[in-house]
Write an enzyme that holds these catalytic residues in place. Sequence first.
Site, short mmCIF file in Angstrom:
data_model
loop_
_atom_site.label_atom_id
_atom_site.label_comp_id
_atom_site.label_asym_id
_atom_site.label_seq_id
_atom_site.Cartn_x
_atom_site.Cartn_y
_atom_site.Cartn_z
N SER A 8 -4.94 53.26 -66.64
CA SER A 8 -3.55 53.47 -66.24
C SER A 8 -2.56 52.71 -67.12
CB SER A 8 -3.34 53.05 -64.78
OG SER A 8 -3.92 54.00 -63.93
N GLU B 83 -16.52 52.59 -71.33
CA GLU B 83 -16.61 53.19 -69.99
C GLU B 83 -17.41 54.49 -69.98
OE1 GLU B 83 -13.01 52.94 -67.36
OE2 GLU B 83 -12.08 52.10 -69.14
N HIS C 194 -5.95 38.87 -91.97
CA HIS C 194 -5.78 37.42 -92.00
C HIS C 194 -6.91 36.69 -91.28
CE1 HIS C 194 -1.72 37.85 -93.71
NE2 HIS C 194 -1.74 38.99 -93.03
N LYS D 236 -14.65 45.33 -58.20
CA LYS D 236 -13.50 45.50 -57.30
C LYS D 236 -13.95 45.22 -55.87
CE LYS D 236 -10.59 48.69 -60.02
NZ LYS D 236 -9.97 50.00 -60.19
#
Length: 329
Positions: free
Chosen positions: A44, A214, A230, A322
């Site tokens: 998202s 994923e 760099h 989660k």
Amino acid sequence: MRGMVSSFPDLLNVITLNEVVTNFALQINSKKTNGICLIGMGGSSIAGEMIRCILRERANVPIISVRGYDIPGAVNKDWTVITVSYSGNTEETLSAFDTAINRGCKVCAITTGGELASHSEIIPVQIIPSGLQPRAALPLIISAVLLILQTILGGEPIDPRLLSEDIRTQSKEWSRSLLKPREFAEKLKQTTPVFVASGHLVPVAYRAKCQMNENAKVPSFYSEIPESNHNEIEAIDSFGERNLLPIFIRSSFESQRIKQRFDATQIIYSEQGCTPITVQLKAKTTLEEALTLTHYLDMVSVELADIRSVDSTSVPRISRLKSILSSKR
Ligand code: F6R
């Protein structure tokens, strides 16, 4: 996932802003805003990052994107906040959203439902179609973010629906400028891809890394030029022993100096026996280029998942994390 990813061009055809969100954006356009803050996590967040990189040249206010629990102190009532969560339930996004509401920012949301949608009494909410994995909903989210930001910022609008046809045409003929997604995925089979890009294609490199993680369940990294000139360049002689493969995502809109940097970097990498694969195609605009390359690399990630016989749709570790965290509240 193959079906969802293949429908990328069609999904750019779907979104029309609702009246409340349109009026919200028009009002900000007339009254002005000090800045625009995009909030979101994972799949998202990428849409906002892509659009931010495309529009930042023409925007006369800062556009920032936040991936986390907090928003910067400078984001106050004179700022606009666009909150994106496909599920509407992601805790970091909800936390940053709450802070924005408490500070009196002008807040709107893009979601399929969940807790975020339950605030539709107090803020404008753009509901988008559900039933996809958030990362596969990128074209829906991109269209919504683009339409809102364009209305706020004014200027020559880009219609995401017009892009749809161009991207579909390109995807029918990948082989004109690129390896077929399956052939590309074969090259990635035993490697850890490191996507390298510059400017508006940096979010494309980041998205590709996330899709490898994923969908194909492989480690992958991204970096950007000029910054990696760099630091990362000094590690190139050990890329091979670690099976890291640089993939340069090149733009047809590169400045002369960035082109020279990529070419010089390619020489040095090749001298160390680590020749990058280059991905580049022709497009009419930077947005078409970013989205077509995203669609292509999404397809590659699905092919790699197939070659590796892994389930490209489910994300069990993200779901488990989660759920562990929600049980600790
Ligand atoms: C899953 C995916 C994830 C989610 C992220 C946030 O397909 O891409 O990165 O996007 O966990 O969830 P939402 O989008 O529901 O806020």
